[in-house]
Design an enzyme around this catalytic site. Structure first.
Site, PDB file in Angstrom:
ATOM      1  CG  ASP A  36      10.893  -4.695  20.572  1.00 51.91           C
ATOM      2  OD1 ASP A  36      10.337  -4.698  21.678  1.00 51.91           O
ATOM      3  OD2 ASP A  36      12.113  -4.513  20.419  1.00 51.91           O
ATOM      4  CB  ILE A  92      16.416  -2.635  27.947  1.00 55.00           C
ATOM      5  CG1 ILE A  92      17.246  -1.848  26.913  1.00 55.00           C
ATOM      6  CG2 ILE A  92      17.239  -3.708  28.624  1.00 55.00           C
ATOM      7  CD1 ILE A  92      18.338  -1.008  27.543  1.00 55.00           C
ATOM      8  NE  ARG A  93      14.317  -1.061  20.107  1.00 52.56           N
ATOM      9  CZ  ARG A  93      14.641  -1.867  19.106  1.00 52.56           C
ATOM     10  NH1 ARG A  93      13.968  -2.995  18.933  1.00 52.56           N
ATOM     11  NH2 ARG A  93      15.609  -1.554  18.269  1.00 52.56           N
ATOM     12  N   GLY A  94      11.146  -2.168  26.191  1.00 53.17           N
ATOM     13  CA  GLY A  94       9.936  -2.125  27.000  1.00 53.17           C
ATOM     14  C   GLY A  94      10.169  -1.420  28.323  1.00 53.17           C
TER      15      GLY A  94
END
Length: 442
Positions: A283, A364-366
């Site tokens: 991730d 919310i990294r994606g």
């Protein structure tokens, strides 16, 4: 037969003397060999003569011998190792196929905030070659001369403490343009080698803190390349990822601490057969690419011909494609300048958020990786507004590795991209997505 005591002691003395002489002879031989390899001179017939290792103004590097080009101007595809040896990297512009991998590397070159890229796939598919070739297309960067951290002349977030103190004191610092550093992190590296260490002996004797920079310092404002990351210790991977995310590296030893900037693009490769990374580590990478062996015979033929021509004479081949390389350098430079002007329509923000939510990605990294990568893709194409086509290109790269894996599906990894693209199209235009099966059956 038993010898008298005096003769036995005499025999032992002779044996010991022979051993000492033999050891001395071996030491002398090692010194001569060392001199021959380090100075380029061979000892023989009482006269020091030039060794074949350096005769004809040639330097030996790896398994190939290249003419020494000291004193000449900047050559295309040239990489200088130290101050004497010149080698060549295969040109990025001539890498055939693997479009997702090349796109991911270029997007990170335009916007390092994307968060790097993890490349998994078959052996011999050009992963390492493609990454190493990036150094020949990345634009030059301005840096403080002889600074171990490649400090930026004006940005304090990219400066070492000594440079900041010198600027605060009003000193004029000389700057130079250098190649963007591409630093490879070896598998067997220790934490001190990677992060740097504090010279405790110097600190105790002089009372002054002396920090010895590691690989993270050298990679500041450049690229840190980790090959076979799934074979590296998780603790070391955590350190590298934390520094890449935070933009600085902090070292503490015996109550003494040191800190320096460490803003770099983390690029890693791995082979699925050698184990997978933990989801928490996956991730942390902005983009993820799966590469496979090229099956197209036309592309394979072109790739073989280019590689054979490069191996025959790297300098001539690099000069031949320098125009393509220069065009790529200019494209990256223009995209960096254009990136702050790129706008993302509000509906695209909503689309990305809904896709991530529907596919069950955590955090919310994606979402951030999708928006940043789409903006970089638009800038790379010379546009100031993100389109849906940009999302189609980058969303699978930014979300695919964040999907929850189905342990009962042996080919799930091959389906990641298709799952993300289907979800994206269904959300962006549900009616058009539902009409496609009807059109196909008709």
């Amino acid at each position: 037969m038993i010898l008298p005591r005096e003769r036995r002691e005499s025999s032992r003395g002779v044996t010991t003397a022979k051993a000492v002489l033999l050891a001395a002879a071996v030491s002398m031989l090692l010194v001569v060999v060392s001199m021959q390899y380090t100075t380029g001179f061979s000892v023989g017939s009482g006269i020091a003569s030039l060794s074949s290792r350096t005769r004809g103004n040639v330097a030996l590097t790896g398994s190939m011998m290249k003419p020494r080009l000291s004193g000449l101007g900047r050559r295309p595809g040239l990489r200088v190792s130290g101050s004497e040896t010149d080698t060549y990297e295969f040109p990025f512009a001539r890498i055939v196929g693997q479009e997702d991998m090349k796109l991911s590397l270029l997007l990170n070159a335009v916007d390092p905030k994307i968060g790097g890229v993890l490349i998994f796939g078959d052996r011999g598919t050009g992963k390492s070659v493609c990454i190493q070739s990036m150094k020949s297309v990345l634009p030059l960067i301005e840096s403080i001369k002889a600074d171990p951290y490649n400090s930026h002349p004006t940005d304090p977030n990219l400066q070492g403490s000594e440079v900041r103190e010198s600027i605060a004191a009003g000193k004029d610092l000389e700057t130079v343009f250098i190649k963007t550093p591409v630093i490879q992190l070896p598998l067997g590296a220790t934490e001190d080698k990677v992060c740097g260490t504090i010279n405790m002996e110097e600190a105790l004797l002089s009372g002054e803190k002396k920090f010895e920079p590691g690989l993270l310092a050298k990679a500041n404002r450049g690229i840190l390349f980790v090959d076979e990351i799934n074979l590296m210790e998780d603790s070391l991977v955590d350190v590298v990822l934390d520094s890449a995310a935070g933009g600085y590296n902090k070292v503490e030893r015996e109550g003494i601490s040191a800190e320096h900037p460490a803003r770099y693009i983390l690029i890693a490769t791995g082979h699925p057969d050698e184990g997978e990374l933990r989801p928490q580590l996956l991730d942390r990478f902005g983009l993820f690419v799966t590469v496979s062996t090229i099956q197209n015979s036309t592309l394979c033929t072109q790739m073989i011909l280019d590689r054979l021509e490069f191996d025959e004479d790297p300098q001539v081949f690099c000069e031949k494609v320098e125009e393509e390389q220069e065009a790529l350098r200019s494209k990256i430079d223009r995209a960096r300048q254009l990136l702050p002007q790129v706008k993302v329509p509000e509906e695209h923000y909503m689309t990305v958020a809904e896709v991530c939510g529907r596919l069950g990605t955590e955090g919310i990294r994606g979402d951030l990786a999708c928006i940043r990568a789409a903006s970089a893709a638009a800038a790379l194409d010379g546009r100031t507004e993100v389109t849906f086509e940009d999302l189609e290109r980058v969303v699978p790269l930014a979300i695919g590795h964040r999907l929850k894996k189905d342990p009962t599906d042996p080919v799930f990894d091959m389906k990641r991209k298709g799952i993300v693209v289907s979800a994206l199209r269904r959300i962006a235009d549900p009616e058009a997505f539902m009409r496609k099966p009807e059109t196909a059956s008709a």
